[in-house]
Design a protein around this motif. Structure first.
Motif, PDB file in Angstrom:
ATOM      1  N   LYS A   1       0.751  -1.750   0.151  1.00  0.00           N
ATOM      2  CA  LYS A   1      -0.204  -0.106   0.010  1.00  0.00           C
ATOM      3  C   LYS A   1       0.800   1.137  -0.415  1.00  0.00           C
ATOM      4  CE  LYS A   1      -3.881  -1.798   2.105  1.00  0.00           C
ATOM      5  NZ  LYS A   1      -4.995  -1.905   3.783  1.00  0.00           N
ATOM      6  N   VAL A   2       0.244   2.161  -0.694  1.00  0.00           N
ATOM      7  CA  VAL A   2       0.744   3.532  -0.024  1.00  0.00           C
ATOM      8  C   VAL A   2       0.993   3.947   0.799  1.00  0.00           C
ATOM      9  CG1 VAL A   2       1.069   6.015  -1.447  1.00  0.00           C
ATOM     10  CG2 VAL A   2      -0.408   4.007  -3.040  1.00  0.00           C
ATOM     11  N   LYS A   3       2.260   4.633   1.035  1.00  0.00           N
ATOM     12  CA  LYS A   3       2.758   4.621   2.551  1.00  0.00           C
ATOM     13  C   LYS A   3       2.934   6.868   2.059  1.00  0.00           C
ATOM     14  CE  LYS A   3       5.377   3.068   5.795  1.00  0.00           C
ATOM     15  NZ  LYS A   3       6.410   1.702   6.183  1.00  0.00           N
ATOM     16  N   LYS A   4       3.892   7.035   0.776  1.00  0.00           N
ATOM     17  CA  LYS A   4       3.948   8.120   0.552  1.00  0.00           C
ATOM     18  C   LYS A   4       3.181   8.677  -0.533  1.00  0.00           C
ATOM     19  CE  LYS A   4       7.109  11.671   0.319  1.00  0.00           C
ATOM     20  NZ  LYS A   4       8.702  11.463   0.044  1.00  0.00           N
ATOM     21  N   GLY A   5       2.743  10.032  -1.047  1.00  0.00           N
ATOM     22  CA  GLY A   5       2.752  10.212  -2.874  1.00  0.00           C
ATOM     23  C   GLY A   5       4.212   9.947  -2.928  1.00  0.00           C
ATOM     24  N   PRO A   6       3.790  11.034  -4.974  1.00  0.00           N
ATOM     25  CA  PRO A   6       2.937  10.844  -5.133  1.00  0.00           C
ATOM     26  C   PRO A   6       1.892   9.459  -6.221  1.00  0.00           C
ATOM     27  CG  PRO A   6       4.664  10.797  -7.059  1.00  0.00           C
ATOM     28  CD  PRO A   6       5.480  10.694  -5.443  1.00  0.00           C
ATOM     29  N   ALA A   7       2.416   8.525  -6.002  1.00  0.00           N
ATOM     30  CA  ALA A   7       1.636   7.765  -6.563  1.00  0.00           C
ATOM     31  C   ALA A   7       0.307   7.523  -5.237  1.00  0.00           C
ATOM     32  CB  ALA A   7       1.919   6.169  -6.143  1.00  0.00           C
ATOM     33  N   THR A   8      -0.804   7.209  -6.227  1.00  0.00           N
ATOM     34  CA  THR A   8      -2.607   7.251  -5.472  1.00  0.00           C
ATOM     35  C   THR A   8      -2.917   5.663  -4.658  1.00  0.00           C
ATOM     36  OG1 THR A   8      -2.481   7.652  -7.789  1.00  0.00           O
ATOM     37  CG2 THR A   8      -2.318   9.211  -6.308  1.00  0.00           C
ATOM     38  N   SER A   9      -2.051   5.113  -5.477  1.00  0.00           N
ATOM     39  CA  SER A   9      -2.481   3.637  -5.888  1.00  0.00           C
ATOM     40  C   SER A   9      -0.874   3.020  -5.434  1.00  0.00           C
ATOM     41  CB  SER A   9      -3.286   2.755  -7.200  1.00  0.00           C
ATOM     42  OG  SER A   9      -2.083   2.698  -8.666  1.00  0.00           O
ATOM     43  N   GLY A  10      -1.375   1.256  -4.969  1.00  0.00           N
ATOM     44  CA  GLY A  10       0.168   0.713  -4.224  1.00  0.00           C
ATOM     45  C   GLY A  10       0.533  -0.222  -5.217  1.00  0.00           C
ATOM     46  N   LEU A  11       1.650  -1.315  -4.823  1.00  0.00           N
ATOM     47  CA  LEU A  11       2.220  -2.518  -5.972  1.00  0.00           C
ATOM     48  C   LEU A  11       1.128  -3.216  -6.150  1.00  0.00           C
ATOM     49  CD1 LEU A  11       5.853  -2.111  -4.589  1.00  0.00           C
ATOM     50  CD2 LEU A  11       4.761  -0.317  -6.113  1.00  0.00           C
ATOM     51  N   ARG A  12       1.027  -4.146  -7.227  1.00  0.00           N
ATOM     52  CA  ARG A  12       0.134  -5.276  -7.438  1.00  0.00           C
ATOM     53  C   ARG A  12       1.360  -6.364  -7.175  1.00  0.00           C
ATOM     54  NH1 ARG A  12      -0.281  -5.507 -12.955  1.00  0.00           N
ATOM     55  NH2 ARG A  12       1.391  -4.506 -13.638  1.00  0.00           N
ATOM     56  N   ALA A  13      -0.311  -7.213  -5.685  1.00  0.00           N
ATOM     57  CA  ALA A  13       0.616  -8.495  -5.195  1.00  0.00           C
ATOM     58  C   ALA A  13       1.377  -8.955  -6.159  1.00  0.00           C
ATOM     59  CB  ALA A  13      -0.157  -8.437  -4.294  1.00  0.00           C
ATOM     60  N   VAL A  14       1.814  -9.789  -5.794  1.00  0.00           N
ATOM     61  CA  VAL A  14       2.223 -11.143  -6.674  1.00  0.00           C
ATOM     62  C   VAL A  14       2.359 -12.225  -6.425  1.00  0.00           C
ATOM     63  CG1 VAL A  14       4.257 -12.023  -8.472  1.00  0.00           C
ATOM     64  CG2 VAL A  14       4.192 -10.339  -8.626  1.00  0.00           C
ATOM     65  N   GLY A  15       2.185 -13.132  -6.259  1.00  0.00           N
ATOM     66  CA  GLY A  15       1.633 -14.433  -5.363  1.00  0.00           C
ATOM     67  C   GLY A  15       3.061 -15.337  -5.220  1.00  0.00           C
ATOM     68  N   VAL A  16       3.716 -15.689  -4.218  1.00  0.00           N
ATOM     69  CA  VAL A  16       4.933 -16.093  -3.558  1.00  0.00           C
ATOM     70  C   VAL A  16       5.154 -17.032  -2.568  1.00  0.00           C
ATOM     71  CG1 VAL A  16       6.323 -14.740  -5.288  1.00  0.00           C
ATOM     72  CG2 VAL A  16       6.281 -14.369  -2.664  1.00  0.00           C
ATOM     73  N   ARG A  17       6.075 -18.535  -2.302  1.00  0.00           N
ATOM     74  CA  ARG A  17       5.840 -19.272  -1.174  1.00  0.00           C
ATOM     75  C   ARG A  17       7.312 -18.856  -1.233  1.00  0.00           C
ATOM     76  NH1 ARG A  17       6.070 -24.013  -3.437  1.00  0.00           N
ATOM     77  NH2 ARG A  17       5.530 -24.416  -5.029  1.00  0.00           N
ATOM     78  N   VAL A  18       8.079 -19.446   0.326  1.00  0.00           N
ATOM     79  CA  VAL A  18       9.024 -20.552   0.903  1.00  0.00           C
ATOM     80  C   VAL A  18       8.847 -21.504  -0.043  1.00  0.00           C
ATOM     81  CG1 VAL A  18      10.861 -20.830   1.835  1.00  0.00           C
ATOM     82  CG2 VAL A  18       9.763 -18.001   1.899  1.00  0.00           C
ATOM     83  N   ASP A  19      10.120 -22.221  -0.904  1.00  0.00           N
ATOM     84  CA  ASP A  19      10.052 -23.360  -0.945  1.00  0.00           C
ATOM     85  C   ASP A  19      11.324 -24.014  -1.188  1.00  0.00           C
ATOM     86  OD1 ASP A  19       9.387 -26.596  -2.195  1.00  0.00           O
ATOM     87  OD2 ASP A  19       9.036 -25.614  -3.770  1.00  0.00           O
ATOM     88  N   GLY A  20      11.319 -24.595   0.537  1.00  0.00           N
ATOM     89  CA  GLY A  20      12.567 -24.976   0.742  1.00  0.00           C
ATOM     90  C   GLY A  20      13.414 -24.078   1.059  1.00  0.00           C
ATOM     91  N   ASP A  21      14.692 -23.750   0.637  1.00  0.00           N
ATOM     92  CA  ASP A  21      15.285 -22.117   0.482  1.00  0.00           C
ATOM     93  C   ASP A  21      15.681 -21.535  -0.408  1.00  0.00           C
ATOM     94  OD1 ASP A  21      16.979 -24.034  -1.995  1.00  0.00           O
ATOM     95  OD2 ASP A  21      18.654 -23.753  -1.605  1.00  0.00           O
ATOM     96  N   GLN A  22      14.349 -22.035  -1.456  1.00  0.00           N
ATOM     97  CA  GLN A  22      13.398 -21.180  -3.007  1.00  0.00           C
ATOM     98  C   GLN A  22      12.559 -20.154  -2.744  1.00  0.00           C
ATOM     99  OE1 GLN A  22      15.754 -20.677  -5.479  1.00  0.00           O
ATOM    100  NE2 GLN A  22      18.082 -21.499  -4.681  1.00  0.00           N
ATOM    101  N   VAL A  23      12.350 -18.823  -2.845  1.00  0.00           N
ATOM    102  CA  VAL A  23      11.533 -18.328  -2.594  1.00  0.00           C
ATOM    103  C   VAL A  23      10.739 -18.076  -4.537  1.00  0.00           C
ATOM    104  CG1 VAL A  23      10.599 -15.870  -3.362  1.00  0.00           C
ATOM    105  CG2 VAL A  23      12.038 -15.805  -1.629  1.00  0.00           C
ATOM    106  N   VAL A  24       9.439 -18.300  -4.713  1.00  0.00           N
ATOM    107  CA  VAL A  24       9.402 -19.458  -5.944  1.00  0.00           C
ATOM    108  C   VAL A  24       8.027 -18.674  -6.025  1.00  0.00           C
ATOM    109  CG1 VAL A  24      10.371 -21.449  -5.488  1.00  0.00           C
ATOM    110  CG2 VAL A  24       8.112 -21.607  -4.861  1.00  0.00           C
ATOM    111  N   LEU A  25       7.319 -18.176  -7.623  1.00  0.00           N
ATOM    112  CA  LEU A  25       6.235 -18.341  -8.049  1.00  0.00           C
ATOM    113  C   LEU A  25       5.159 -18.930  -7.452  1.00  0.00           C
ATOM    114  CD1 LEU A  25       6.718 -16.863 -10.868  1.00  0.00           C
ATOM    115  CD2 LEU A  25       5.763 -15.279  -9.173  1.00  0.00           C
ATOM    116  N   THR A  26       3.544 -19.264  -6.745  1.00  0.00           N
ATOM    117  CA  THR A  26       2.762 -19.646  -6.459  1.00  0.00           C
ATOM    118  C   THR A  26       1.672 -20.204  -7.907  1.00  0.00           C
ATOM    119  OG1 THR A  26       0.769 -18.061  -5.695  1.00  0.00           O
ATOM    120  CG2 THR A  26       3.505 -19.124  -3.809  1.00  0.00           C
TER     121      THR A  26
END
Length: 152
Positions: free
Chosen positions: A127-152
């Motif tokens: 979420k936006v904490k300080k502008g000028p952006a008026t919308s937040g970043l879009r979430a990307v699904g990830v998870r920890v799988d063993g020792d890696q960060v992977v897309l879900t």
């Protein structure tokens, strides 16, 4: 003269995210309004590492400092910002600032900052904490799988 309008970077990225997310029910991640229409937000991250069960590897967990993060290459030449909230919990977002399309910087101190105009986003929710952006970043699904960060 070509009258067809080119595919925007955002539309192309959404197509990639949708293609990757459909099996896991994260189609709402590309909503242009930032909401899924159901009031829920796609969840990501993991409370515990899991065994090797597949998924597109983004980055080794060891390369994402706890309390910080990393900007990594995603599918199709996209950039993804990965924030490590704890030893085993990560969140990820499209690294494109919604203000003017600049790639945001690595998370630090719980904040993701755009180097172009200073917009700031929460590492735990995008979420936006300080502008000028008026919308937040879009979430990307990830998870920890063993020792890696992977897309879900």
């Amino acid at each position: 003269m070509n009258t067809e309008s080119p595919v925007s970077r955002r539309a192309a990225l959404c197509g990639i995210v949708v293609a990757l997310a459909v099996p896991s029910g994260l189609v709402t991640a590309c909503s242009s309004s930032g909401s899924s229409g159901t009031g829920s937000t796609p969840t990501q991250g993991g409370s515990t590492p899991t065994g090797s069960s597949g998924g597109t590897k983004l980055v080794a967990l060891a390369d994402v400092p706890e309390g910080g993060g990393a900007v990594v290459d995603g599918p199709g030449g996209t950039k993804i910002v990965v924030a490590r909230l704890s030893a085993t919990e990560v969140k990820a977002y499209d690294a494109t600032c919604p203000h003017q399309g600049t790639t945001v910087g690595e998370p630090s101190g719980g904040t993701i900052t755009c180097p172009s105009h200073g917009s700031q986003f929460g590492a735990s929710d995008g979420k936006v904490k300080k502008g000028p952006a008026t919308s937040g970043l879009r979430a990307v699904g990830v998870r920890v799988d063993g020792d890696q960060v992977v897309l879900t």
